[in-house]
Enzyme design. Sequence first.
Site, mmCIF file in Angstrom:
data_model
loop_
_atom_site.group_PDB
_atom_site.id
_atom_site.type_symbol
_atom_site.label_atom_id
_atom_site.label_comp_id
_atom_site.label_asym_id
_atom_site.label_seq_id
_atom_site.Cartn_x
_atom_site.Cartn_y
_atom_site.Cartn_z
ATOM 1 N N LYS A 1 5.209 18.883 -43.577
ATOM 2 C CA LYS A 1 4.493 19.630 -42.533
ATOM 3 C C LYS A 1 5.105 19.245 -41.197
ATOM 4 O O LYS A 1 5.249 18.059 -40.879
ATOM 5 C CB LYS A 1 3.001 19.334 -42.531
ATOM 6 C CG LYS A 1 2.291 20.020 -41.340
ATOM 7 C CD LYS A 1 0.994 20.666 -41.711
ATOM 8 C CE LYS A 1 0.445 21.523 -40.567
ATOM 9 N NZ LYS A 1 -0.927 22.015 -40.852
ATOM 10 N N ASP B 1 -14.004 17.961 -42.926
ATOM 11 C CA ASP B 1 -13.446 19.315 -42.781
ATOM 12 C C ASP B 1 -13.157 19.919 -44.152
ATOM 13 O O ASP B 1 -12.104 20.522 -44.368
ATOM 14 C CB ASP B 1 -12.152 19.233 -41.930
ATOM 15 C CG ASP B 1 -11.716 20.597 -41.440
ATOM 16 O OD1 ASP B 1 -10.541 20.753 -41.076
ATOM 17 O OD2 ASP B 1 -12.540 21.530 -41.461
ATOM 18 N N LEU C 1 4.540 14.950 -47.525
ATOM 19 C CA LEU C 1 3.341 15.127 -48.349
ATOM 20 C C LEU C 1 3.678 15.386 -49.810
ATOM 21 O O LEU C 1 4.758 15.900 -50.135
ATOM 22 C CB LEU C 1 2.558 16.330 -47.825
ATOM 23 C CG LEU C 1 2.103 16.269 -46.360
ATOM 24 C CD1 LEU C 1 1.727 17.650 -45.857
ATOM 25 C CD2 LEU C 1 0.967 15.289 -46.202
ATOM 26 N N TYR D 1 3.707 17.545 -52.975
ATOM 27 C CA TYR D 1 3.773 18.995 -53.127
ATOM 28 C C TYR D 1 2.725 19.441 -54.139
ATOM 29 O O TYR D 1 2.628 18.871 -55.239
ATOM 30 C CB TYR D 1 5.180 19.402 -53.597
ATOM 31 C CG TYR D 1 5.299 20.849 -54.052
ATOM 32 C CD1 TYR D 1 5.803 21.162 -55.313
ATOM 33 C CD2 TYR D 1 4.887 21.894 -53.232
ATOM 34 C CE1 TYR D 1 5.899 22.486 -55.736
ATOM 35 C CE2 TYR D 1 4.982 23.220 -53.641
ATOM 36 C CZ TYR D 1 5.475 23.507 -54.894
ATOM 37 O OH TYR D 1 5.560 24.823 -55.309
ATOM 38 N N ALA D 2 1.911 20.441 -53.795
ATOM 39 C CA ALA D 2 0.876 20.981 -54.689
ATOM 40 C C ALA D 2 1.368 22.333 -55.223
ATOM 41 O O ALA D 2 1.276 23.345 -54.521
ATOM 42 C CB ALA D 2 -0.429 21.153 -53.926
ATOM 43 N N ASP E 1 -5.250 17.513 -45.729
ATOM 44 C CA ASP E 1 -5.541 17.605 -44.303
ATOM 45 C C ASP E 1 -6.717 16.755 -43.851
ATOM 46 O O ASP E 1 -7.836 17.239 -43.699
ATOM 47 C CB ASP E 1 -5.767 19.050 -43.879
ATOM 48 C CG ASP E 1 -5.722 19.182 -42.362
ATOM 49 O OD1 ASP E 1 -5.636 20.290 -41.856
ATOM 50 O OD2 ASP E 1 -5.765 18.110 -41.691
ATOM 51 N N LYS F 1 -2.328 25.965 -38.059
ATOM 52 C CA LYS F 1 -2.567 26.200 -36.632
ATOM 53 C C LYS F 1 -1.511 25.489 -35.804
ATOM 54 O O LYS F 1 -1.030 25.985 -34.808
ATOM 55 C CB LYS F 1 -3.950 25.649 -36.260
ATOM 56 C CG LYS F 1 -4.580 26.384 -35.067
ATOM 57 C CD LYS F 1 -5.993 25.961 -34.868
ATOM 58 C CE LYS F 1 -6.014 24.767 -33.940
ATOM 59 N NZ LYS F 1 -7.295 24.496 -33.322
HETATM 60 C C1 LIG Z 1 0.362 25.232 -48.308
HETATM 61 N N1 LIG Z 1 0.861 24.377 -49.382
HETATM 62 N N2 LIG Z 1 1.259 24.883 -50.585
HETATM 63 C C2 LIG Z 1 1.654 23.881 -51.378
HETATM 64 C C3 LIG Z 1 1.501 22.680 -50.661
HETATM 65 N N3 LIG Z 1 1.761 21.395 -50.989
HETATM 66 C C4 LIG Z 1 1.492 20.460 -50.068
HETATM 67 N N4 LIG Z 1 1.003 20.705 -48.815
HETATM 68 C C5 LIG Z 1 0.768 21.984 -48.481
HETATM 69 N N5 LIG Z 1 0.268 22.222 -47.220
HETATM 70 C C6 LIG Z 1 0.021 21.151 -46.276
HETATM 71 C C7 LIG Z 1 -1.329 20.488 -46.586
HETATM 72 C C8 LIG Z 1 -1.614 19.398 -45.591
HETATM 73 C C9 LIG Z 1 -1.810 18.071 -45.873
HETATM 74 N N6 LIG Z 1 -2.079 17.303 -44.799
HETATM 75 C C10 LIG Z 1 -2.100 17.983 -43.672
HETATM 76 N N7 LIG Z 1 -2.384 17.363 -42.445
HETATM 77 C C11 LIG Z 1 -2.390 18.063 -41.284
HETATM 78 O O1 LIG Z 1 -2.110 19.245 -41.218
HETATM 79 N N8 LIG Z 1 -2.747 17.293 -40.218
HETATM 80 C C12 LIG Z 1 -2.835 17.762 -38.918
HETATM 81 C C13 LIG Z 1 -2.333 19.000 -38.521
HETATM 82 C C14 LIG Z 1 -2.498 19.365 -37.185
HETATM 83 C C15 LIG Z 1 -3.139 18.560 -36.259
HETATM 84 C C16 LIG Z 1 -3.621 17.351 -36.721
HETATM 85 C C17 LIG Z 1 -4.328 16.459 -35.751
HETATM 86 F F1 LIG Z 1 -3.439 16.087 -34.824
HETATM 87 F F2 LIG Z 1 -5.347 17.152 -35.183
HETATM 88 F F3 LIG Z 1 -4.835 15.399 -36.366
HETATM 89 C C18 LIG Z 1 -3.487 16.938 -38.016
HETATM 90 S S1 LIG Z 1 -1.772 19.615 -43.912
HETATM 91 C C19 LIG Z 1 1.008 23.017 -49.399
#
Ligand SMILES: Cn1ncc2ncnc(NCCc3cnc(NC(=O)Nc4cccc(C(F)(F)F)c4)s3)c21
Length: 274
Positions: free
Chosen positions: A43, A139, A91, A93-94, A157, A24
């Site tokens: 990210k 979440d 982060l 990597y998955a 996340d 998002k």
């Molecule tokens: C898709 N994908 N495929 C392989 C792979 N390997 C690793 N990572 C991936 N994807 C990312 C996974 C995430 C980990 N931590 C996140 N954290 C986050 O998005 N935090 C975040 C965002 C917006 C607003 C806020 C706030 F401000 F509201 F707090 C917080 S996203 C992968």
Amino acid sequence: ASQSSSKRWTLENFDIGRGLGKGKFGQVYLAREKSSRFVVAIKVLFKNQIKEAKVDHQLRREIEIQSHLRHPNILRMFGYFHDDARVYLILEYAPGGELYRLMKKQPNQRFDEPMAAKLIAQLTDALIYCHSKNVIHRDIKPENLLLGAGNSLKIADFGWSVHAPSSRRDTVCGTLDYLPPEMIAGQTHDEKVDIWSVGILSYEFLVGKPPFEAKDYDATYSNILQAPVRFPSHVSDGAKDLIIKILQRKPNRRLPLADILAHEWVVKFSKEAS
Ligand SMILES: Cn1ncc2ncnc(NCCc3cnc(NC(=O)Nc4cccc(C(F)(F)F)c4)s3)c21
């Protein structure tokens, strides 16, 4: 590696690769740190969007919480950096990508009992660890579950995580499907909200959709608050027993995480090769 948490990273330290997914608030990229050649995911979040949504306190809390969590089923955050317009999360990597994509690819878009039980056991283990640190995720949903090597589950996340107990003030955005009655009613809640999500996900892994899914927000809302859980005939008695014991509307009646791990259906199927 010790320097990684305190080191000042910049974009120049990384070769940026393909896009891994779009969230998002921003895009995730495969990346490689130049000197070590260590592969990570980065990210990218736009500062103006974070400020507009008034979630910068959530982001700070996520970074703080994530920097103390170390568990094989929790996606690591190695660090972060920012420039004038963006914040970059470094982060783990998955390689297996998003769990829900794997689920959609299965026959009937659901997992068999051995796979479902294995995922539930790993998710429960990670949450026992989080709760031991007084962290509630809040979440837990398929979009926030990734797959590491060997299809190992990785919770990602922590943008909505807090220290228990909490009375959420920020409005809920996105799907209600995974939220317990006490959260959608805006009451104070504690770590038992994550137990409810394990119940929802257990149902979804085995059935292919969450139990209270409905055509619109209001119908979902009322289902979560009062609808009985209904199971298709292919769901085994052991799985039904587990899910019913978890999806209790009163938080104190929910099966504790340790008892989920010890449940006969989980023990039986999480050991089987899937
Ligand atoms: C898709 N994908 N495929 C392989 C792979 N390997 C690793 N990572 C991936 N994807 C990312 C996974 C995430 C980990 N931590 C996140 N954290 C986050 O998005 N935090 C975040 C965002 C917006 C607003 C806020 C706030 F401000 F509201 F707090 C917080 S996203 C992968």
